[in-house]
Design a protein around this motif. Structure first.
Motif, PDB file in Angstrom:
ATOM      1  N   GLU A  75      -5.646   1.727   4.135  1.00  0.00           N
ATOM      2  CA  GLU A  75      -6.236   0.387   4.081  1.00  0.00           C
ATOM      3  C   GLU A  75      -7.741   0.469   3.853  1.00  0.00           C
ATOM      4  O   GLU A  75      -8.303  -0.255   3.017  1.00  0.00           O
ATOM      5  CB  GLU A  75      -5.929  -0.365   5.379  1.00  0.00           C
ATOM      6  CG  GLU A  75      -4.468  -0.775   5.521  1.00  0.00           C
ATOM      7  CD  GLU A  75      -4.147  -1.371   6.871  1.00  0.00           C
ATOM      8  OE1 GLU A  75      -3.090  -2.023   6.985  1.00  0.00           O
ATOM      9  OE2 GLU A  75      -4.942  -1.168   7.826  1.00  0.00           O
ATOM     10  N   TRP A  76      -8.406   1.354   4.573  1.00  0.00           N
ATOM     11  CA  TRP A  76      -9.864   1.490   4.419  1.00  0.00           C
ATOM     12  C   TRP A  76     -10.214   2.029   3.041  1.00  0.00           C
ATOM     13  O   TRP A  76     -11.117   1.516   2.362  1.00  0.00           O
ATOM     14  CB  TRP A  76     -10.423   2.425   5.491  1.00  0.00           C
ATOM     15  CG  TRP A  76     -11.926   2.418   5.581  1.00  0.00           C
ATOM     16  CD1 TRP A  76     -12.685   1.638   6.396  1.00  0.00           C
ATOM     17  CD2 TRP A  76     -12.834   3.234   4.816  1.00  0.00           C
ATOM     18  NE1 TRP A  76     -14.016   1.913   6.199  1.00  0.00           N
ATOM     19  CE2 TRP A  76     -14.141   2.884   5.228  1.00  0.00           C
ATOM     20  CE3 TRP A  76     -12.684   4.204   3.838  1.00  0.00           C
ATOM     21  CZ2 TRP A  76     -15.278   3.473   4.692  1.00  0.00           C
ATOM     22  CZ3 TRP A  76     -13.810   4.804   3.282  1.00  0.00           C
ATOM     23  CH2 TRP A  76     -15.094   4.437   3.709  1.00  0.00           C
ATOM     24  N   ALA A 112     -13.902   7.598   5.777  1.00  0.00           N
ATOM     25  CA  ALA A 112     -12.731   6.830   6.203  1.00  0.00           C
ATOM     26  C   ALA A 112     -12.248   7.293   7.574  1.00  0.00           C
ATOM     27  O   ALA A 112     -11.882   6.473   8.432  1.00  0.00           O
ATOM     28  CB  ALA A 112     -11.609   6.966   5.171  1.00  0.00           C
ATOM     29  N   CYS A 169     -12.170   4.632  10.715  1.00  0.00           N
ATOM     30  CA  CYS A 169     -10.915   4.221  11.354  1.00  0.00           C
ATOM     31  C   CYS A 169     -10.881   4.553  12.837  1.00  0.00           C
ATOM     32  O   CYS A 169     -10.092   3.962  13.590  1.00  0.00           O
ATOM     33  CB  CYS A 169      -9.728   4.883  10.641  1.00  0.00           C
ATOM     34  SG  CYS A 169      -9.455   4.245   8.967  1.00  0.00           S
ATOM     35  N   ASP A 187      -6.002   3.846  -4.988  1.00  0.00           N
ATOM     36  CA  ASP A 187      -5.303   2.698  -5.544  1.00  0.00           C
ATOM     37  C   ASP A 187      -3.829   3.017  -5.687  1.00  0.00           C
ATOM     38  O   ASP A 187      -3.373   4.099  -5.315  1.00  0.00           O
ATOM     39  CB  ASP A 187      -5.907   2.254  -6.878  1.00  0.00           C
ATOM     40  CG  ASP A 187      -5.710   3.276  -7.987  1.00  0.00           C
ATOM     41  OD1 ASP A 187      -4.898   4.220  -7.815  1.00  0.00           O
ATOM     42  OD2 ASP A 187      -6.360   3.133  -9.029  1.00  0.00           O
ATOM     43  N   THR A 239      -8.528   1.907   0.281  1.00  0.00           N
ATOM     44  CA  THR A 239      -8.233   0.933  -0.765  1.00  0.00           C
ATOM     45  C   THR A 239      -9.339  -0.116  -0.849  1.00  0.00           C
ATOM     46  O   THR A 239      -9.765  -0.508  -1.944  1.00  0.00           O
ATOM     47  CB  THR A 239      -6.876   0.252  -0.498  1.00  0.00           C
ATOM     48  OG1 THR A 239      -5.847   1.256  -0.467  1.00  0.00           O
ATOM     49  CG2 THR A 239      -6.545  -0.749  -1.600  1.00  0.00           C
ATOM     50  N   ARG A 240      -9.815  -0.568   0.297  1.00  0.00           N
ATOM     51  CA  ARG A 240     -10.923  -1.532   0.300  1.00  0.00           C
ATOM     52  C   ARG A 240     -12.169  -0.953  -0.340  1.00  0.00           C
ATOM     53  O   ARG A 240     -12.933  -1.654  -1.005  1.00  0.00           O
ATOM     54  CB  ARG A 240     -11.239  -1.973   1.737  1.00  0.00           C
ATOM     55  CG  ARG A 240     -10.215  -2.904   2.356  1.00  0.00           C
ATOM     56  CD  ARG A 240     -10.795  -3.595   3.584  1.00  0.00           C
ATOM     57  NE  ARG A 240     -11.213  -2.660   4.612  1.00  0.00           N
ATOM     58  CZ  ARG A 240     -10.429  -2.209   5.583  1.00  0.00           C
ATOM     59  NH1 ARG A 240      -9.172  -2.615   5.650  1.00  0.00           N
ATOM     60  NH2 ARG A 240     -10.890  -1.377   6.488  1.00  0.00           N
ATOM     61  N   GLU A 241     -12.387   0.352  -0.143  1.00  0.00           N
ATOM     62  CA  GLU A 241     -13.577   1.015  -0.686  1.00  0.00           C
ATOM     63  C   GLU A 241     -13.352   1.532  -2.106  1.00  0.00           C
ATOM     64  O   GLU A 241     -14.192   2.234  -2.652  1.00  0.00           O
ATOM     65  CB  GLU A 241     -13.984   2.185   0.235  1.00  0.00           C
ATOM     66  CG  GLU A 241     -14.377   1.769   1.630  1.00  0.00           C
ATOM     67  CD  GLU A 241     -15.570   0.812   1.633  1.00  0.00           C
ATOM     68  OE1 GLU A 241     -16.565   1.102   0.936  1.00  0.00           O
ATOM     69  OE2 GLU A 241     -15.487  -0.216   2.334  1.00  0.00           O
ATOM     70  N   ARG A 242     -12.167   1.235  -2.682  1.00  0.00           N
ATOM     71  CA  ARG A 242     -11.824   1.611  -4.057  1.00  0.00           C
ATOM     72  C   ARG A 242     -11.782   3.121  -4.275  1.00  0.00           C
ATOM     73  O   ARG A 242     -12.013   3.606  -5.386  1.00  0.00           O
ATOM     74  CB  ARG A 242     -12.793   0.973  -5.054  1.00  0.00           C
ATOM     75  CG  ARG A 242     -12.784  -0.544  -5.013  1.00  0.00           C
ATOM     76  CD  ARG A 242     -13.844  -1.128  -5.934  1.00  0.00           C
ATOM     77  NE  ARG A 242     -13.889  -2.574  -5.810  1.00  0.00           N
ATOM     78  CZ  ARG A 242     -13.231  -3.396  -6.613  1.00  0.00           C
ATOM     79  NH1 ARG A 242     -12.479  -2.912  -7.584  1.00  0.00           N
ATOM     80  NH2 ARG A 242     -13.333  -4.705  -6.454  1.00  0.00           N
ATOM     81  N   LEU A 260       0.814  -1.219   0.000  1.00  0.00           N
ATOM     82  CA  LEU A 260       0.000   0.000   0.000  1.00  0.00           C
ATOM     83  C   LEU A 260       0.851   1.275   0.000  1.00  0.00           C
ATOM     84  O   LEU A 260       0.298   2.373   0.108  1.00  0.00           O
ATOM     85  CB  LEU A 260      -0.928   0.012   1.216  1.00  0.00           C
ATOM     86  CG  LEU A 260      -2.110  -0.958   1.193  1.00  0.00           C
ATOM     87  CD1 LEU A 260      -2.961  -0.779   2.436  1.00  0.00           C
ATOM     88  CD2 LEU A 260      -2.950  -0.753  -0.058  1.00  0.00           C
TER      89      LEU A 260
END
Length: 248
Positions: free
Chosen positions: A128-129, A152, A156, A137, A131-134, A38
């Motif tokens: 991290e959050w 986010a 978090c 990137d 990236t998971r939610e797109r 990441l």
């Protein structure tokens, strides 16, 4: 090798021990970040946050009095850039800092290390959050918006660290102001230019001298830091309460 030196260094005061503990934690965190998948996303988040900070504090940034100090705060204390060379320098000279620095300086250094560690941990959790939610990137920010960022931020949590981060920016800034007004420190930095370069400590020396110059040129940091503290606290409280991310 660096961790061994950090661990083996003899500390004699609570401030020295606190700095040692934080240095060990920061060193381990940095090792975990090496080659992290990441990392590009974290850098993209950092650029987005730096732009947000400049926009929020645009009135301060446009003041000739504050511009250089704000550049230092955003680009050296908290910024989307690689700190590895500076931090490696800091690791290398840690045993000498413990032996030669006054206890008050060790306290300030411990706050600076804590600030870096908290900021980078918070950024990792956000990346991290996102990236998971797109929304983020490896190539940068795609679906990022003020709304996504606020989501986010709330998701978090880590409210204690958020409050501590704001406190530390204020505290470190006020401590730095006290040191930059010492004539002996400025003279010592001039004398250390060549030895630092030859010892391979150029990046750490640059960080220190630019910070001293920026804060000294400002001629008083209290008003700037108080304004930043109040604004960032207000933004944090509004976002945590479910409101949109304020931009001013």
């Amino acid at each position: 090798m660096y961790r061994y030196k950090l661990t083996q260094t003899q500390t004699r005061t609570p401030n020295a021990r606190r700095l040692q503990e934080l240095m060990l934690s920061y060193h381990d965190f940095r090792q975990e970040r090496v080659g992290h998948p990441l990392e590009p996303a974290i850098e993209a988040l950092g650029r987005w946050q730096a732009a947000r900070l400049r926009e929020t504090h645009r009135d301060l940034y446009e003041s000739p009095r504050y511009r250089e100090a704000l550049d230092f705060l955003l680009e050296d204390l908290y910024a989307p850039q690689d700190f590895s060379r500076r931090d490696d320098d800091f690791d290398r000279i840690f045993p000498y800092l413990i032996r030669l620095s006054p206890d008050s300086a060790l306290f300030t250094l411990s706050q600076l290390v804590e600030l870096n560690l908290i900021s980078q941990r918070l950024d990792l959790a956000m990346a991290e959050w996102l990236t998971r939610e797109r929304a983020l990137d490896a190539n940068g920010i795609e679906g990022m918006s003020d709304t996504t960022y606020a989501e986010a931020y709330r998701a978090c949590g880590q409210v204690t660290d958020r409050r501590r981060q704001i406190e530390l920016v204020d505290a470190v800034g006020r401590d730095l102001e006290r040191y930059v007004n010492h004539r002996s420190l400025r003279m010592g930095l001039k004398m250390m230019h060549q030895p630092a370069r030859m010892a391979g400590l150029g990046e750490l020396y640059r960080f220190i001298t630019e910070g001293v110059h920026a804060f000294r040129a400002m001629g008083g940091v209290s008003e700037l830091l108080e304004t930043i503290r109040q604004r960032e606290t207000r933004i944090m409280e509004k976002v945590l309460a479910g409101e949109p991310l304020p931009r001013e």
